[in-house]
Design a protein around this motif. Structure first.
Motif, PDB file in Angstrom:
ATOM      1  N   CYS A   1       0.815  -1.212   0.000  1.00 65.58           N
ATOM      2  CA  CYS A   1       0.000   0.000   0.000  1.00 65.58           C
ATOM      3  C   CYS A   1       0.852   1.267   0.000  1.00 65.58           C
ATOM      4  O   CYS A   1       0.322   2.367   0.056  1.00 65.58           O
ATOM      5  CB  CYS A   1      -0.948   0.004   1.203  1.00 65.58           C
ATOM      6  SG  CYS A   1      -0.083   0.094   2.776  1.00 65.58           S
ATOM      7  N   MET A   2       2.166   1.128  -0.066  1.00 68.86           N
ATOM      8  CA  MET A   2       3.047   2.289  -0.075  1.00 68.86           C
ATOM      9  C   MET A   2       3.922   2.267  -1.315  1.00 68.86           C
ATOM     10  O   MET A   2       4.544   1.258  -1.632  1.00 68.86           O
ATOM     11  CB  MET A   2       3.926   2.304   1.184  1.00 68.86           C
ATOM     12  CG  MET A   2       3.132   2.465   2.458  1.00 68.86           C
ATOM     13  SD  MET A   2       4.162   2.406   3.937  1.00 68.86           S
ATOM     14  CE  MET A   2       5.011   3.971   3.809  1.00 68.86           C
ATOM     15  N   HIS A   3       3.937   3.413  -2.008  1.00 59.57           N
ATOM     16  CA  HIS A   3       4.745   3.544  -3.221  1.00 59.57           C
ATOM     17  C   HIS A   3       5.581   4.808  -3.130  1.00 59.57           C
ATOM     18  O   HIS A   3       5.169   5.790  -2.515  1.00 59.57           O
ATOM     19  CB  HIS A   3       3.850   3.595  -4.456  1.00 59.57           C
ATOM     20  CG  HIS A   3       3.154   2.306  -4.702  1.00 59.57           C
ATOM     21  ND1 HIS A   3       2.031   1.914  -4.007  1.00 59.57           N
ATOM     22  CD2 HIS A   3       3.440   1.296  -5.546  1.00 59.57           C
ATOM     23  CE1 HIS A   3       1.648   0.729  -4.431  1.00 59.57           C
ATOM     24  NE2 HIS A   3       2.490   0.324  -5.350  1.00 59.57           N
ATOM     25  N   ILE A   4       6.744   4.777  -3.771  1.00 60.27           N
ATOM     26  CA  ILE A   4       7.656   5.916  -3.698  1.00 60.27           C
ATOM     27  C   ILE A   4       8.217   6.232  -5.081  1.00 60.27           C
ATOM     28  O   ILE A   4       8.395   5.340  -5.917  1.00 60.27           O
ATOM     29  CB  ILE A   4       8.806   5.642  -2.698  1.00 60.27           C
ATOM     30  CG1 ILE A   4       9.636   6.900  -2.470  1.00 60.27           C
ATOM     31  CG2 ILE A   4       9.657   4.473  -3.158  1.00 60.27           C
ATOM     32  CD1 ILE A   4      10.591   6.799  -1.294  1.00 60.27           C
ATOM     33  N   LEU A   5       8.458   7.512  -5.302  1.00 57.79           N
ATOM     34  CA  LEU A   5       9.128   7.972  -6.514  1.00 57.79           C
ATOM     35  C   LEU A   5      10.198   8.957  -6.088  1.00 57.79           C
ATOM     36  O   LEU A   5       9.925   9.886  -5.321  1.00 57.79           O
ATOM     37  CB  LEU A   5       8.141   8.672  -7.452  1.00 57.79           C
ATOM     38  CG  LEU A   5       8.771   9.369  -8.662  1.00 57.79           C
ATOM     39  CD1 LEU A   5       9.351   8.347  -9.631  1.00 57.79           C
ATOM     40  CD2 LEU A   5       7.764  10.246  -9.357  1.00 57.79           C
ATOM     41  N   LYS A   6      11.419   8.728  -6.547  1.00 54.54           N
ATOM     42  CA  LYS A   6      12.513   9.678  -6.339  1.00 54.54           C
ATOM     43  C   LYS A   6      12.939  10.134  -7.723  1.00 54.54           C
ATOM     44  O   LYS A   6      13.298   9.316  -8.559  1.00 54.54           O
ATOM     45  CB  LYS A   6      13.665   9.036  -5.587  1.00 54.54           C
ATOM     46  CG  LYS A   6      13.326   8.752  -4.132  1.00 54.54           C
ATOM     47  CD  LYS A   6      14.541   8.281  -3.367  1.00 54.54           C
ATOM     48  CE  LYS A   6      14.152   8.045  -1.935  1.00 54.54           C
ATOM     49  NZ  LYS A   6      14.776   8.931  -1.013  1.00 54.54           N
ATOM     50  N   ARG A   7      12.840  11.451  -7.941  1.00 52.46           N
ATOM     51  CA  ARG A   7      13.170  12.006  -9.261  1.00 52.46           C
ATOM     52  C   ARG A   7      13.886  13.343  -9.064  1.00 52.46           C
ATOM     53  O   ARG A   7      13.363  14.237  -8.420  1.00 52.46           O
ATOM     54  CB  ARG A   7      11.881  12.213 -10.058  1.00 52.46           C
ATOM     55  CG  ARG A   7      12.114  12.697 -11.468  1.00 52.46           C
ATOM     56  CD  ARG A   7      10.810  12.962 -12.194  1.00 52.46           C
ATOM     57  NE  ARG A   7      10.101  11.720 -12.466  1.00 52.46           N
ATOM     58  CZ  ARG A   7       8.825  11.664 -12.828  1.00 52.46           C
ATOM     59  NH1 ARG A   7       8.118  12.767 -12.934  1.00 52.46           N
ATOM     60  NH2 ARG A   7       8.258  10.506 -13.057  1.00 52.46           N
ATOM     61  N   ASN A   8      15.082  13.450  -9.614  1.00 53.22           N
ATOM     62  CA  ASN A   8      15.860  14.689  -9.548  1.00 53.22           C
ATOM     63  C   ASN A   8      16.006  15.204  -8.114  1.00 53.22           C
ATOM     64  O   ASN A   8      15.863  16.397  -7.854  1.00 53.22           O
ATOM     65  CB  ASN A   8      15.236  15.777 -10.435  1.00 53.22           C
ATOM     66  CG  ASN A   8      15.161  15.362 -11.882  1.00 53.22           C
ATOM     67  OD1 ASN A   8      16.056  14.672 -12.386  1.00 53.22           O
ATOM     68  ND2 ASN A   8      14.108  15.741 -12.555  1.00 53.22           N
ATOM     69  N   GLY A   9      16.261  14.300  -7.180  1.00 53.58           N
ATOM     70  CA  GLY A   9      16.464  14.683  -5.797  1.00 53.58           C
ATOM     71  C   GLY A   9      15.187  15.002  -5.032  1.00 53.58           C
ATOM     72  O   GLY A   9      15.243  15.411  -3.881  1.00 53.58           O
ATOM     73  N   LYS A  10      14.039  14.824  -5.665  1.00 53.36           N
ATOM     74  CA  LYS A  10      12.747  15.093  -5.027  1.00 53.36           C
ATOM     75  C   LYS A  10      12.045  13.766  -4.760  1.00 53.36           C
ATOM     76  O   LYS A  10      12.284  12.780  -5.449  1.00 53.36           O
ATOM     77  CB  LYS A  10      11.859  15.973  -5.913  1.00 53.36           C
ATOM     78  CG  LYS A  10      12.506  17.284  -6.296  1.00 53.36           C
ATOM     79  CD  LYS A  10      12.821  18.118  -5.082  1.00 53.36           C
ATOM     80  CE  LYS A  10      13.474  19.418  -5.470  1.00 53.36           C
ATOM     81  NZ  LYS A  10      13.886  20.205  -4.344  1.00 53.36           N
ATOM     82  N   THR A  11      11.157  13.747  -3.758  1.00 56.07           N
ATOM     83  CA  THR A  11      10.497  12.514  -3.346  1.00 56.07           C
ATOM     84  C   THR A  11       8.993  12.694  -3.279  1.00 56.07           C
ATOM     85  O   THR A  11       8.498  13.724  -2.802  1.00 56.07           O
ATOM     86  CB  THR A  11      11.006  12.067  -1.962  1.00 56.07           C
ATOM     87  OG1 THR A  11      12.432  11.927  -2.020  1.00 56.07           O
ATOM     88  CG2 THR A  11      10.387  10.746  -1.539  1.00 56.07           C
ATOM     89  N   LEU A  12       8.260  11.672  -3.745  1.00 58.73           N
ATOM     90  CA  LEU A  12       6.810  11.607  -3.639  1.00 58.73           C
ATOM     91  C   LEU A  12       6.465  10.227  -3.094  1.00 58.73           C
ATOM     92  O   LEU A  12       6.944   9.216  -3.618  1.00 58.73           O
ATOM     93  CB  LEU A  12       6.156  11.798  -5.017  1.00 58.73           C
ATOM     94  CG  LEU A  12       4.641  11.656  -5.095  1.00 58.73           C
ATOM     95  CD1 LEU A  12       3.959  12.813  -4.375  1.00 58.73           C
ATOM     96  CD2 LEU A  12       4.198  11.603  -6.546  1.00 58.73           C
TER      97      LEU A  12
END
Length: 140
Positions: free
Chosen positions: A17-28
């Motif tokens: 139930c938990m997903h993560i995105l790391k892009r260009n030093g930013k996190t969602l």
């Protein structure tokens, strides 16, 4: 979860139930529970991009900017100290009332602080006398 994965997010370990995105030093981070979602982010443009992506397939509502409650957990943020405190006092009190244990005595836990449990640590058979699912039906 195809839309989530299509945006480039990945599952956070064993927590489906938990997903993560790391892009260009930013996190969602996206946390889902049935039809509730919680988005944690450190960049507004990444958030807006994700909302636009999801909005192509799903309707959603924004229910407030400042998180205070989510699935039985109370969040108290101290902006000055840079901390967030999570508590489940109301949920625990509700469980104690349901099981007639409002006046029970506190006891220290025997678990070592910061212990991290895995699936291998779980008991294979139900605890005698508790009955399967008796408490799990009360999860938030």
């Amino acid at each position: 979860m195809g839309q989530v994965m299509g945006f480039g997010m990945r599952s956070m370990g064993f927590e489906g139930c938990m997903h993560i995105l790391k892009r260009n030093g930013k996190t969602l981070i996206l946390v889902t529970y049935v039809d509730d979602c919680l988005l944690l982010y450190d960049d507004n443009s990444l958030l807006e991009s994700f909302k636009e992506h999801i909005g192509r397939k799903f309707k959603y509502t924004k229910e407030g900017a400042e998180l205070s409650w989510h699935i039985g957990v109370k969040y108290d943020r101290d902006w000055e100290a840079g901390t967030v405190k999570l508590t489940q006092t109301a949920y625990i009190n509700e469980l104690l009332r349901k099981f007639g244990m409002e006046k029970c005595n506190l006891a220290s836990t025997l678990m070592v602080v910061h212990t991290r449990l895995t699936q291998a640590d779980c008991q294979e058979t139900p605890i005698p006398g508790l009955g399967e699912g008796r408490i799990s039906g009360y999860l938030p």
